[in-house]
Design a protein around this motif. Structure first.
Motif, PDB file in Angstrom:
ATOM      1  N   GLU A  49      -7.189  -1.391  -4.736  1.00 28.12           N
ATOM      2  CA  GLU A  49      -8.191  -0.423  -4.315  1.00 28.12           C
ATOM      3  C   GLU A  49      -7.504   0.937  -4.361  1.00 28.12           C
ATOM      4  O   GLU A  49      -6.377   1.080  -3.893  1.00 28.12           O
ATOM      5  CB  GLU A  49      -8.625  -0.746  -2.891  1.00 28.12           C
ATOM      6  CG  GLU A  49      -9.599   0.205  -2.283  1.00 28.12           C
ATOM      7  CD  GLU A  49      -9.932  -0.216  -0.847  1.00 28.12           C
ATOM      8  OE1 GLU A  49      -9.888   0.681   0.015  1.00 28.12           O
ATOM      9  OE2 GLU A  49     -10.221  -1.399  -0.612  1.00 28.12           O
TER      10      GLU A  49
ATOM     11  N   ILE B  86      -9.881  -3.009 -10.342  1.00 31.89           N
ATOM     12  CA  ILE B  86      -9.660  -1.830  -9.509  1.00 31.89           C
ATOM     13  C   ILE B  86     -10.955  -1.452  -8.807  1.00 31.89           C
ATOM     14  O   ILE B  86     -12.000  -1.323  -9.438  1.00 31.89           O
ATOM     15  CB  ILE B  86      -9.181  -0.624 -10.362  1.00 31.89           C
ATOM     16  CG1 ILE B  86      -7.921  -0.963 -11.148  1.00 31.89           C
ATOM     17  CG2 ILE B  86      -8.986   0.626  -9.498  1.00 31.89           C
ATOM     18  CD1 ILE B  86      -6.713  -1.301 -10.302  1.00 31.89           C
ATOM     19  N   GLN B  87     -10.863  -1.281  -7.494  1.00 36.68           N
ATOM     20  CA  GLN B  87     -11.984  -0.740  -6.723  1.00 36.68           C
ATOM     21  C   GLN B  87     -11.692   0.745  -6.530  1.00 36.68           C
ATOM     22  O   GLN B  87     -10.671   1.101  -5.952  1.00 36.68           O
ATOM     23  CB  GLN B  87     -12.113  -1.438  -5.374  1.00 36.68           C
ATOM     24  CG  GLN B  87     -12.532  -2.875  -5.476  1.00 36.68           C
ATOM     25  CD  GLN B  87     -12.640  -3.525  -4.105  1.00 36.68           C
ATOM     26  OE1 GLN B  87     -12.562  -2.877  -3.069  1.00 36.68           O
ATOM     27  NE2 GLN B  87     -12.807  -4.832  -4.110  1.00 36.68           N
ATOM     28  N   LEU B  88     -12.572   1.596  -7.024  1.00 37.42           N
ATOM     29  CA  LEU B  88     -12.373   3.038  -7.001  1.00 37.42           C
ATOM     30  C   LEU B  88     -13.250   3.673  -5.927  1.00 37.42           C
ATOM     31  O   LEU B  88     -14.450   3.409  -5.855  1.00 37.42           O
ATOM     32  CB  LEU B  88     -12.727   3.616  -8.382  1.00 37.42           C
ATOM     33  CG  LEU B  88     -12.689   5.123  -8.546  1.00 37.42           C
ATOM     34  CD1 LEU B  88     -11.278   5.654  -8.354  1.00 37.42           C
ATOM     35  CD2 LEU B  88     -13.221   5.498  -9.928  1.00 37.42           C
ATOM     36  N   HIS B  89     -12.618   4.519  -5.099  1.00 42.84           N
ATOM     37  CA  HIS B  89     -13.337   5.230  -4.043  1.00 42.84           C
ATOM     38  C   HIS B  89     -13.025   6.723  -4.169  1.00 42.84           C
ATOM     39  O   HIS B  89     -11.859   7.103  -4.266  1.00 42.84           O
ATOM     40  CB  HIS B  89     -12.926   4.745  -2.653  1.00 42.84           C
ATOM     41  CG  HIS B  89     -13.136   3.278  -2.460  1.00 42.84           C
ATOM     42  ND1 HIS B  89     -14.360   2.745  -2.131  1.00 42.84           N
ATOM     43  CD2 HIS B  89     -12.287   2.230  -2.581  1.00 42.84           C
ATOM     44  CE1 HIS B  89     -14.250   1.423  -2.051  1.00 42.84           C
ATOM     45  NE2 HIS B  89     -13.004   1.088  -2.327  1.00 42.84           N
TER      46      HIS B  89
ATOM     47  N   SER C 119      -8.151   5.157  -3.669  1.00 45.74           N
ATOM     48  CA  SER C 119      -9.025   6.177  -3.092  1.00 45.74           C
ATOM     49  C   SER C 119      -8.467   7.556  -3.428  1.00 45.74           C
ATOM     50  O   SER C 119      -7.259   7.767  -3.371  1.00 45.74           O
ATOM     51  CB  SER C 119      -9.094   6.028  -1.571  1.00 45.74           C
ATOM     52  OG  SER C 119      -9.568   4.756  -1.227  1.00 45.74           O
TER      53      SER C 119
ATOM     54  N   SER D  87       0.848  -1.187   0.000  1.00 48.30           N
ATOM     55  CA  SER D  87       0.000   0.000   0.000  1.00 48.30           C
ATOM     56  C   SER D  87       0.887   1.241   0.000  1.00 48.30           C
ATOM     57  O   SER D  87       2.044   1.192   0.396  1.00 48.30           O
ATOM     58  CB  SER D  87      -0.945   0.009   1.207  1.00 48.30           C
ATOM     59  OG  SER D  87      -0.219   0.133   2.398  1.00 48.30           O
TER      60      SER D  87
ATOM     61  N   LYS E 184      -4.939  -6.978  -8.373  1.00 52.58           N
ATOM     62  CA  LYS E 184      -6.152  -6.245  -7.985  1.00 52.58           C
ATOM     63  C   LYS E 184      -5.746  -5.174  -6.987  1.00 52.58           C
ATOM     64  O   LYS E 184      -4.833  -5.384  -6.182  1.00 52.58           O
ATOM     65  CB  LYS E 184      -7.183  -7.179  -7.341  1.00 52.58           C
ATOM     66  CG  LYS E 184      -7.873  -8.095  -8.330  1.00 52.58           C
ATOM     67  CD  LYS E 184      -8.986  -8.864  -7.675  1.00 52.58           C
ATOM     68  CE  LYS E 184     -10.246  -8.023  -7.687  1.00 52.58           C
ATOM     69  NZ  LYS E 184     -11.427  -8.748  -7.201  1.00 52.58           N
TER      70      LYS E 184
ATOM     71  N   LYS F 299      -4.037   0.404  -2.399  1.00 50.31           N
ATOM     72  CA  LYS F 299      -3.859  -0.796  -1.584  1.00 50.31           C
ATOM     73  C   LYS F 299      -4.016  -2.029  -2.471  1.00 50.31           C
ATOM     74  O   LYS F 299      -4.966  -2.120  -3.261  1.00 50.31           O
ATOM     75  CB  LYS F 299      -4.915  -0.884  -0.484  1.00 50.31           C
ATOM     76  CG  LYS F 299      -4.826   0.169   0.583  1.00 50.31           C
ATOM     77  CD  LYS F 299      -5.938  -0.058   1.598  1.00 50.31           C
ATOM     78  CE  LYS F 299      -6.006   1.050   2.601  1.00 50.31           C
ATOM     79  NZ  LYS F 299      -7.147   0.883   3.502  1.00 50.31           N
TER      80      LYS F 299
ATOM     81  N   ILE G 215      -5.214  -5.701  -3.025  1.00 47.42           N
ATOM     82  CA  ILE G 215      -6.264  -6.517  -2.417  1.00 47.42           C
ATOM     83  C   ILE G 215      -6.169  -7.934  -2.967  1.00 47.42           C
ATOM     84  O   ILE G 215      -5.596  -8.169  -4.028  1.00 47.42           O
ATOM     85  CB  ILE G 215      -7.673  -5.918  -2.635  1.00 47.42           C
ATOM     86  CG1 ILE G 215      -7.974  -5.713  -4.118  1.00 47.42           C
ATOM     87  CG2 ILE G 215      -7.821  -4.608  -1.880  1.00 47.42           C
ATOM     88  CD1 ILE G 215      -9.390  -5.202  -4.382  1.00 47.42           C
TER      89      ILE G 215
END
Length: 163
Positions: free
Chosen positions: A94, A137-140, A96, A6, A92, A159, A161
């Motif tokens: 994340e 990709i998890q986008l926040h 933010s 991260s 993978k 980060k 994941i």
């Protein structure tokens, strides 16, 4: 369980200035900062924020649009070297985003998506992750209004994941 990688990245005036110094050393004949704000009178100073969607679509010159995108991609690739995250090749991740603006002016969230596009493309080109497609990709996006008059910035947290 293996350790997950991260990093917290901050794009602020100090980082933009450092990039400008490095850029001008390697491009001694250049007069303009590659991240100068569109329409700025002083093109020797870079801006913390990439152009927003309106600024890009209001520029009908496709070559200029591509040049702006390329300049931001080059900057993000340089930033990845600075943070030693180039070639992480995450399967993978994340990511933010948090924006801190210099004022309380109204901003349309949709226009900030161009910031995400330019930065994510640079991260992909730098090899931080294998691909920035859906499912990888998890986008926040932190959509709260943060203001620091003397310290506008974009704060990015990446980060790794599990797959």
């Amino acid at each position: 369980m293996k350790n997950r990688r991260s990093v917290n990245i901050t794009i602020n005036r100090e980082v933009i200035s450092k990039y400008g110094r490095d850029y001008f050393k390697s491009h001694p004949r250049a007069k303009n900062h590659p991240l100068a704000k569109l329409g700025a009178k002083d093109k020797t100073v870079g801006t913390v924020f990439p152009p927003n969607l309106n600024e890009m679509t209001n520029n009908p010159n496709r070559f200029a649009q591509n040049g702006i995108k390329q300049n931001w991609k080059d900057f993000v690739m340089w930033l990845c070297q600075e943070y030693e995250i180039a070639n992480w090749n995450l399967k993978k991740a994340e990511i933010s985003y948090k924006w801190v603006f210099p004022d309380r002016r109204r901003r349309d969230l949709d226009n900030l998506i161009m910031h995400v596009k330019f930065i994510n493309d640079g991260l992909t080109n730098a090899g931080v992750w294998e691909d920035d497609c859906l499912g990888k990709i998890q986008l926040h996006l932190d959509t709260n209004l943060y203001v620091e008059k003397d310290n506008p910035q974009i704060i990015i947290e990446i980060k790794e994941i599990e797959e």
